[in-house]
Design a protein around this motif. Sequence first.
Motif, PDB file in Angstrom:
ATOM      1  N   VAL A 125       0.841  -1.184   0.000  1.00 10.89           N
ATOM      2  CA  VAL A 125       0.000   0.000   0.000  1.00 10.89           C
ATOM      3  C   VAL A 125       0.883   1.244   0.000  1.00 10.89           C
ATOM      4  O   VAL A 125       1.745   1.402   0.863  1.00 10.89           O
ATOM      5  N   ILE A 126       0.684   2.096  -0.969  1.00 12.33           N
ATOM      6  CA  ILE A 126       1.429   3.356  -1.030  1.00 12.33           C
ATOM      7  C   ILE A 126       0.711   4.376  -0.159  1.00 12.33           C
ATOM      8  O   ILE A 126      -0.511   4.554  -0.272  1.00 12.33           O
ATOM      9  N   ALA A 182      12.339  -5.960   1.156  1.00 12.44           N
ATOM     10  CA  ALA A 182      11.261  -6.591   1.937  1.00 12.44           C
ATOM     11  C   ALA A 182      10.020  -5.706   2.013  1.00 12.44           C
ATOM     12  O   ALA A 182       8.895  -6.203   1.989  1.00 12.44           O
ATOM     13  N   GLU A 183      10.215  -4.405   2.133  1.00 10.65           N
ATOM     14  CA  GLU A 183       9.114  -3.448   2.265  1.00 10.65           C
ATOM     15  C   GLU A 183       9.357  -2.292   1.297  1.00 10.65           C
ATOM     16  O   GLU A 183       9.757  -1.191   1.709  1.00 10.65           O
ATOM     17  N   PRO A 184       9.141  -2.471   0.001  1.00 10.85           N
ATOM     18  CA  PRO A 184       9.514  -1.453  -0.981  1.00 10.85           C
ATOM     19  C   PRO A 184       8.711  -0.156  -0.914  1.00 10.85           C
ATOM     20  O   PRO A 184       9.135   0.856  -1.453  1.00 10.85           O
ATOM     21  N   LEU A 185       7.586  -0.164  -0.238  1.00 13.20           N
ATOM     22  CA  LEU A 185       6.725   1.023  -0.204  1.00 13.20           C
ATOM     23  C   LEU A 185       6.515   1.562   1.206  1.00 13.20           C
ATOM     24  O   LEU A 185       5.591   2.319   1.447  1.00 13.20           O
ATOM     25  N   THR A 186       7.372   1.190   2.144  1.00 15.32           N
ATOM     26  CA  THR A 186       7.156   1.550   3.541  1.00 15.32           C
ATOM     27  C   THR A 186       7.271   3.055   3.810  1.00 15.32           C
ATOM     28  O   THR A 186       6.627   3.574   4.701  1.00 15.32           O
ATOM     29  N   TYR A 187       8.083   3.764   3.026  1.00 16.23           N
ATOM     30  CA  TYR A 187       8.281   5.202   3.234  1.00 16.23           C
ATOM     31  C   TYR A 187       7.533   6.009   2.190  1.00 16.23           C
ATOM     32  O   TYR A 187       7.264   5.535   1.092  1.00 16.23           O
ATOM     33  N   LEU A 188       7.243   7.253   2.536  1.00 22.94           N
ATOM     34  CA  LEU A 188       6.781   8.214   1.550  1.00 22.94           C
ATOM     35  C   LEU A 188       7.666   9.445   1.698  1.00 22.94           C
ATOM     36  O   LEU A 188       7.770  10.013   2.790  1.00 22.94           O
ATOM     37  N   ASP A 189       8.342   9.814   0.613  1.00 22.91           N
ATOM     38  CA  ASP A 189       9.120  11.054   0.589  1.00 22.91           C
ATOM     39  C   ASP A 189       8.217  12.136   0.025  1.00 22.91           C
ATOM     40  O   ASP A 189       7.822  12.099  -1.143  1.00 22.91           O
ATOM     41  N   PRO A 218       7.093   6.955  -3.147  1.00 23.07           N
ATOM     42  CA  PRO A 218       7.282   5.814  -2.249  1.00 23.07           C
ATOM     43  C   PRO A 218       8.725   5.316  -2.306  1.00 23.07           C
ATOM     44  O   PRO A 218       9.392   5.426  -3.332  1.00 23.07           O
ATOM     45  N   ASP A 219       9.202   4.774  -1.168  1.00 24.80           N
ATOM     46  CA  ASP A 219      10.569   4.259  -1.078  1.00 24.80           C
ATOM     47  C   ASP A 219      10.588   3.174  -0.013  1.00 24.80           C
ATOM     48  O   ASP A 219       9.691   3.072   0.809  1.00 24.80           O
TER      49      ASP A 219
END
Length: 145
Positions: A4-5, A64-71, A59-60
């Motif tokens: 989920v983005i 394992a978790e390619p979308l865990t961050y949002l810049d 997203p970054d």
Amino acid sequence: MSDVIAASGPHTDAVLAALEAAEVLVGRSVSPPGGGWQGEPGHSDYVPYAVVYPSPGVPDGNIAEPLTYLDYSAQISCWGTTASQVEVVADQVRAALVGKRLTVPGRSTYPVQQPPGSVPVQRFDQPPPAVFRAVVEIAFRSQAR
């Protein structure tokens, strides 16, 4: 693994809330009601204001978790009738945001940063009378809690 983005809208809401709490008159991609000339341009009072132009976010993460961050980033344009007036508004914007951790529901945020380099204060003469703009760019990262 989450695919989920994160939505950028709640990040923009957090920026607006911080600016409103600092009593900066602000709009989201449009000038706010009550900002600018209060009657005939050049012959009435001018209320300085800021406009937040948000990015959609990037997203970054890791394998394992390619979308865990949002810049997240945004440009905040500050408007007034003199260079001094827009510098004051820009100072208020920076004081309200830079170095602060904003509240985004369901996410942890890193402190807001101001990327290096900036657009100089600009004068716009068309249509008369002249108005000035200062730009504050911000960026921060968030991650799911």
